[in-house]
Design a protein around this motif. Structure first.
Motif, PDB file in Angstrom:
ATOM      1  N   SER A  62      11.622  -2.937   4.472  1.00 20.25           N
ATOM      2  CA  SER A  62      11.710  -2.057   5.638  1.00 20.25           C
ATOM      3  C   SER A  62      10.390  -1.315   5.834  1.00 20.25           C
ATOM      4  CB  SER A  62      12.836  -1.048   5.436  1.00 20.25           C
ATOM      5  OG  SER A  62      12.806  -0.063   6.451  1.00 20.25           O
ATOM      6  N   SER A  64      24.135  -8.469   8.079  1.00 18.10           N
ATOM      7  CA  SER A  64      23.200  -7.366   8.292  1.00 18.10           C
ATOM      8  C   SER A  64      23.011  -7.081   9.770  1.00 18.10           C
ATOM      9  CB  SER A  64      21.843  -7.713   7.650  1.00 18.10           C
ATOM     10  OG  SER A  64      20.880  -6.725   7.908  1.00 18.10           O
ATOM     11  N   SER A  65      22.644  -5.839  10.065  1.00 14.85           N
ATOM     12  CA  SER A  65      22.224  -5.474  11.413  1.00 14.85           C
ATOM     13  C   SER A  65      20.717  -5.268  11.465  1.00 14.85           C
ATOM     14  CB  SER A  65      22.930  -4.187  11.858  1.00 14.85           C
ATOM     15  OG  SER A  65      22.598  -3.120  10.979  1.00 14.85           O
ATOM     16  N   ALA A  66      20.059  -5.376  10.307  1.00 12.08           N
ATOM     17  CA  ALA A  66      18.610  -5.163  10.211  1.00 12.08           C
ATOM     18  C   ALA A  66      17.908  -6.491   9.970  1.00 12.08           C
ATOM     19  CB  ALA A  66      18.291  -4.183   9.092  1.00 12.08           C
ATOM     20  N   HIS A  67      16.595  -6.459  10.083  1.00 15.66           N
ATOM     21  CA  HIS A  67      15.804  -7.665   9.865  1.00 15.66           C
ATOM     22  C   HIS A  67      15.049  -7.619   8.540  1.00 15.66           C
ATOM     23  CE1 HIS A  67      16.660  -8.873  13.954  1.00 15.66           C
ATOM     24  NE2 HIS A  67      16.252  -7.698  14.386  1.00 15.66           N
ATOM     25  N   MET A  82      23.742 -12.409   3.297  1.00 10.81           N
ATOM     26  CA  MET A  82      23.979 -10.997   3.559  1.00 10.81           C
ATOM     27  C   MET A  82      24.263 -10.805   5.038  1.00 10.81           C
ATOM     28  SD  MET A  82      21.590  -7.694   2.699  1.00 10.81           S
ATOM     29  CE  MET A  82      20.578  -7.687   4.159  1.00 10.81           C
ATOM     30  N   GLY A 130      21.123  -5.673   0.446  1.00  9.85           N
ATOM     31  CA  GLY A 130      22.451  -5.108   0.661  1.00  9.85           C
ATOM     32  C   GLY A 130      23.393  -5.441  -0.469  1.00  9.85           C
ATOM     33  N   HIS A 148      18.135  -0.718  -0.761  1.00  9.93           N
ATOM     34  CA  HIS A 148      18.388  -1.212   0.594  1.00  9.93           C
ATOM     35  C   HIS A 148      17.076  -1.416   1.358  1.00  9.93           C
ATOM     36  CE1 HIS A 148      22.739  -1.278   1.113  1.00  9.93           C
ATOM     37  NE2 HIS A 148      22.824  -0.158   0.408  1.00  9.93           N
ATOM     38  N   ARG A 178      20.116 -14.330   5.969  1.00  7.57           N
ATOM     39  CA  ARG A 178      20.528 -13.100   6.647  1.00  7.57           C
ATOM     40  C   ARG A 178      21.361 -13.466   7.871  1.00  7.57           C
ATOM     41  NH1 ARG A 178      18.303  -8.032   5.884  1.00  7.57           N
ATOM     42  NH2 ARG A 178      16.637  -9.047   4.710  1.00  7.57           N
ATOM     43  N   ASN A 220      29.590  -3.922   7.345  1.00  4.92           N
ATOM     44  CA  ASN A 220      29.554  -4.696   6.105  1.00  4.92           C
ATOM     45  C   ASN A 220      30.169  -6.067   6.358  1.00  4.92           C
ATOM     46  OD1 ASN A 220      29.459  -5.599   3.480  1.00  4.92           O
ATOM     47  ND2 ASN A 220      30.512  -3.845   2.600  1.00  4.92           N
TER      48      ASN A 220
END
Length: 376
Positions: A69, A312-315, A310, A319, A136, A203, A234
């Motif tokens: 991140s 995920s809502s992130a790139h 995983m 997690g 995370h 992902r 989740n």
């Protein structure tokens, strides 16, 4: 969770025996601590400008990888101080400085409430969460995670020495554990060849699963348009009450149809429903999902993906939340009065901590999950 009991000196995250104190309002010492540390009212000058850590630990990845991140810099130094308290705390939590602040507060609590100084048993629970936020953001194999663990080792050691000096080693019983493990950053696992995830990169976007479930639910319920699908961030997904009222088939039938349709698509291994949670026999992953199933809160579908995947809502970042060992294995350490160094073989679970402490305190609690563990 599968755990190993280790008796000896503690050196990671902490859950510590010591408080019987109960308060209706915040005690004066807490308000004083907040003022002195610039928390209330907020004083930016009381917070460090940045967190700096070593960059060349050979047991970790290079300090900058594209899967980390970048919210607070992917490399050292990481900014901490910001214009508002919320922004500062958000950055602080992903540094060992957060655990240091927490343990400072624990010291103040022990002194102010005179914990451990009387004949009764006091219980103090300390949650040290920097590793969670760091894991995370940067992944468990990062320079940041390695530096944080080394810092935590020293912080916990210093706190235990404080307690020994204050109340005496013979009056301490310490428990160390964690609430979950962590799955490595999926893209990294794929690159290293250690992932079994059939999705490229490992992902899986939660929004994509929401859209696919909406399409399947429209077909299963014979609706005019795809319904809105809720996601808990989740692995659980659900339709709203209005969508179910409009469904043209019995709820169980429609739920099963969606689950079957989604489970036929890689990298989905299984889609768990309330019917699964009630089914017998139930073993392996089924048993694990049942143990955490709540009829009102678990949603209509809980999606199990391949190991290494995983949702995920992130790139970026890592997690947890799967039924696999990386997410389930946690340390369980007892140290202190009456505990001899060594390893006690056999199965243990985090729910065993409470009855074990109760037994050591001479208590017979009401029926609870878990059992009292032998510490010899």
């Amino acid at each position: 969770m599968r755990t190993t009991i280790r008796a000896g000196r503690a050196a990671a995250a902490l859950a510590l025996a010591l408080t019987s104190f109960t308060a209706v309002a915040a005690p004066a010492w807490l308000a004083r601590f907040d003022r002195e540390r610039g928390l209330a009212p907020f004083d930016a000058g009381r917070f460090p400008a940045q967190w700096t850590h070593p960059q060349a630990d050979p047991r970790a990845l290079p300090d900058d990888t594209r899967w980390e991140s970048d919210r607070a810099s992917r490399t050292t130094p990481h900014p901490v101080r910001a214009a508002t308290l919320s922004q500062t705390v958000e950055r602080l939590l992903a540094t060992p400085l957060a655990d240091a602040l927490t343990l400072d507060l624990a010291r103040v609590a022990v002194a102010a409430e005179r914990l451990g100084s009387g004949p009764a048993t006091d219980l103090l629970a300390v949650s040290l969460s920097a590793n969670d936020y760091l894991g995370h953001a940067y992944g468990p194999d990062s320079q940041e995670a390695r530096a944080a663990l080394l810092a935590l080792d020293g912080q916990v050691g210093a706190f235990l020495r404080f307690l020994e000096e204050r109340v005496g080693r013979g009056r301490l019983l310490v428990v160390l554990t964690a609430d979950h493990g962590v799955t490595p950053i999926p893209e990294l696992a794929e690159e290293l060849g250690t992932s079994d995830c059939r999705a490229p990169g490992g992902r899986v976007a939660g929004a994509d699963l929401q859209a696919r479930i909406a399409t399947l639910a429209r077909e299963a319920c014979r609706l005019d348009a795809p319904p809105a699908v809720g996601w808990d961030g989740n692995s659980a997904f659900a339709l709203g009450a209005e969508s179910w009222r409009s469904c043209g088939r019995p709820r169980e039938q429609a739920t099963d149809a969606v689950a079957a349709g989604l489970a036929s698509e890689p990298p989905v291994v299984h889609v768990w429903t309330a019917r699964d949670a009630a089914r017998t026999p139930c073993a392996g992953p089924c048993e694990r999902y049942r143990a955490s199933w709540d009829a009102e809160r678990s949603g209509d579908w809980v999606v199990q993906l391949d190991p290494g995947c995983m949702i995920s809502s992130a790139h970026a970042g890592a997690g947890h939340g799967s039924p696999y060992l990386a997410d389930r294995a946690v340390p369980l350490v007892f140290w202190g009065s009456g505990v001899a160094p060594g390893v006690v073989r056999g199965r243990a679970h985090t729910v065993d901590v409470a009855p074990t402490l109760a037994a050591r305190a001479g208590l017979s609690p009401w029926p609870v999950d878990g059992r009292a563990l032998p510490l010899r």
